[in-house]
Scaffold this active site. Structure first.
Site, PDB file in Angstrom:
ATOM      1  N   CYS A   1       0.796  -1.234   0.006  1.00  0.00           N
ATOM      2  CA  CYS A   1       0.152   0.081  -0.012  1.00  0.00           C
ATOM      3  C   CYS A   1       0.923   1.364   0.036  1.00  0.00           C
ATOM      4  O   CYS A   1       0.173   2.340   0.043  1.00  0.00           O
ATOM      5  CB  CYS A   1      -0.794   0.048   1.061  1.00  0.00           C
ATOM      6  SG  CYS A   1      -2.082  -1.312   1.081  1.00  0.00           S
TER       7      CYS A   1
ATOM      8  N   CYS B   1     -13.784   0.553   7.848  1.00  0.00           N
ATOM      9  CA  CYS B   1     -12.856   0.110   6.521  1.00  0.00           C
ATOM     10  C   CYS B   1     -12.848   1.113   5.383  1.00  0.00           C
ATOM     11  O   CYS B   1     -13.685   1.803   5.080  1.00  0.00           O
ATOM     12  CB  CYS B   1     -13.308  -1.342   5.853  1.00  0.00           C
ATOM     13  SG  CYS B   1     -13.848  -2.549   7.045  1.00  0.00           S
ATOM     14  N   SER B   2     -11.442   1.204   4.917  1.00  0.00           N
ATOM     15  CA  SER B   2     -11.430   2.101   3.849  1.00  0.00           C
ATOM     16  C   SER B   2     -11.910   1.887   2.690  1.00  0.00           C
ATOM     17  O   SER B   2     -12.236   0.634   2.368  1.00  0.00           O
ATOM     18  CB  SER B   2      -9.696   2.266   3.543  1.00  0.00           C
ATOM     19  OG  SER B   2      -9.255   1.097   3.202  1.00  0.00           O
TER      20      SER B   2
ATOM     21  N   LYS C   1     -10.321   6.171   4.317  1.00  0.00           N
ATOM     22  CA  LYS C   1     -11.778   6.072   4.721  1.00  0.00           C
ATOM     23  C   LYS C   1     -12.639   6.582   3.730  1.00  0.00           C
ATOM     24  O   LYS C   1     -13.715   5.885   3.309  1.00  0.00           O
ATOM     25  CB  LYS C   1     -11.924   6.357   6.066  1.00  0.00           C
ATOM     26  CG  LYS C   1     -13.031   6.081   6.538  1.00  0.00           C
ATOM     27  CD  LYS C   1     -13.529   4.727   6.850  1.00  0.00           C
ATOM     28  CE  LYS C   1     -15.180   4.391   6.954  1.00  0.00           C
ATOM     29  NZ  LYS C   1     -15.742   4.610   5.726  1.00  0.00           N
TER      30      LYS C   1
ATOM     31  N   HIS D   1      -8.990   4.148  -1.406  1.00  0.00           N
ATOM     32  CA  HIS D   1      -7.690   3.635  -1.474  1.00  0.00           C
ATOM     33  C   HIS D   1      -7.360   2.911  -2.717  1.00  0.00           C
ATOM     34  O   HIS D   1      -7.203   1.542  -2.822  1.00  0.00           O
ATOM     35  CB  HIS D   1      -7.476   2.917  -0.074  1.00  0.00           C
ATOM     36  CG  HIS D   1      -6.096   2.287   0.048  1.00  0.00           C
ATOM     37  ND1 HIS D   1      -5.057   2.901  -0.364  1.00  0.00           N
ATOM     38  CD2 HIS D   1      -5.771   1.156   0.669  1.00  0.00           C
ATOM     39  CE1 HIS D   1      -3.821   2.069  -0.177  1.00  0.00           C
ATOM     40  NE2 HIS D   1      -4.320   1.061   0.639  1.00  0.00           N
TER      41      HIS D   1
END
Length: 398
Positions: A85, A208-209, A334, A338
């Site tokens: 990431c 969760c993102s 969030k 992402h």
């Protein structure tokens, strides 16, 4: 042996960032074109002015040809990098080092990901062979372990810890609602977040993102050349990348209340930038809030809160837009989303807007006194990850 850093040797002179979201009608190539075009226009450059490129992507392409074919580059070097990431941040770090070395005059770091095309959430990769000690957990399961560990270590009951992580998600959705480029652009009530469907342990969907598509780009030059391109460059004050030994899940002393790689990464970055009190000296921080408990733990690992005190700071609004240190003023992973290869550069894009006073008024923070911004990106799982930190600022070397 020491790491000497490149403080004030390079500067960002142009940036671009697409909206993040579910771009079903846009390809990775389309998104690269948009981010590239915006960054070039920002710096007043043409494509031929860029000497070399660093492309960050995890699953949307397997060589520099993804970018070269897309932009019809005239036989320029393109290096494709990947680091979980932290992939977009890795592209930026390598481009900065190339310029600082004197080998390149003008470099572009650009990241992209089309996660929605894969049909999967999270990281798009096949698991490589290993020795059997790797922990077979999903990302929500691995990062979800941070929540009960933190609550147990600092005497919080489950309801209080749920209040804290709910408040983190609420803050980031509040910020994202004021960002036209964010994936999720609505404020979400605390109760809706708290009662969202469970994913793993204490984590609900709203912890969760976002899984999204997007691209972002930065143009880097030597610091002494920065004002040739813009009257408001950002100077790179620190770059820190740390890869851990991966022994956390096997170490009985690893208790999931801290991510060691982040602590070491922050120590290196602050030493390079000359920062002694990050909460007092930073105007904003963009951090890797892949899950809400991650942001909670990062507040302590990055030195924004004392150990065991971040939960109180969260509830007190210390990291809100009007708080002591605004964290994720663009909505973070969030709310902004992402796409793996673009996230690190998206964080820098928010520093670019905020520190130069061009962020939208409804979420603009005060940068009249504090002149530094921080980005933090990590990849992997707690106890087995890489961590990246950049510090950028508006003021050149004295």
């Amino acid at each position: 042996m020491a790491t000497h850093g490149i403080k004030d040797k390079v500067a960002i002179v142009g940036m671009g960032c697409t909206p993040f979201g579910e771009h079903w009608n846009r390809s990775a190539e389309d998104l690269l074109v948009d981010a590239n075009r915006e960054a070039l226009a920002d710096a007043g450059l043409e494509q031929g002015d860029i000497d070399a490129y660093w492309l960050g992507t995890m699953g949307s392409g397997f060589s520099g040809q993804l970018l070269s074919r897309t932009l019809k580059l005239d036989y320029k070097p393109v290096t494709r990098v990947e680091n979980f990431c932290a992939t977009g941040s890795e592209a930026f770090r390598n481009a900065c080092y190339a310029v600082a070395s004197g080998a390149i005059d003008v470099a572009m770091a650009i990241g992209v990901e089309k996660l929605k095309d894969s049909g999967y959430s999270g990281l798009t990769r096949a698991a490589p062979p290993h020795d059997g000690t790797a922990v077979g957990l999903t990302a929500p399961a691995a990062f979800g372990l941070l929540a009960p560990a933190y609550a147990n270590a600092y005497g919080l009951d489950d309801d209080k810890l749920k209040d804290v992580i709910t408040r983190i998600a609420w803050k980031n959705h509040y910020n994202g609602a004021r960002n036209a480029r964010a994936q999720f652009r609505k404020e979400v009530p605390l109760e809706a977040i708290r009662n969202s469907p469970k994913v793993s342990g204490m984590l609900g969907v709203m912890d969760c993102s976002g899984v999204s598509d997007g691209s972002a780009a930065a143009i880097i030059v030597r610091a002494e050349d920065a004002y040739k391109y813009t009257d408001q460059p950002l100077f790179v004050k620190a770059l820190s990348m740390v890869a851990g030994p991966g022994d956390g899940p096997m170490d009985p002393s690893f208790d999931y209340t801290s991510i060691r790689e982040v602590v070491e990464c922050a120590r290196n970055a602050y030493a390079e930038a000359g920062i002694e009190d990050p909460r007092a000296e930073l105007a904003l921080a963009e951090v890797h809030d892949c899950f809400t408990p991650t942001e909670l733990v990062l507040m302590e690992d990055l030195g924004f809160s004392d150990r065991g005190k971040a939960w109180r700071d969260v509830l007190d609004g210390a990291f809100d837009l009007a708080g002591d240190l605004p964290v994720n003023p663009d909505g973070g992973l969030k709310s902004f989303g992402h796409p793996i290869g673009a996230s690190g550069l998206r964080m820098l894009f928010e520093c670019w807007l905020q520190l130069r006073g061009t962020a939208p008024q409804e979420r603009r923070i005060d940068t009249s006194v504090k002149k530094l911004g921080l980005t933090h990106n990590l990849g992997g799982h707690p106890g087995d990850c890489v961590s990246f930190i950049s510090v950028v600022g508006t003021e050149p070397a004295a």
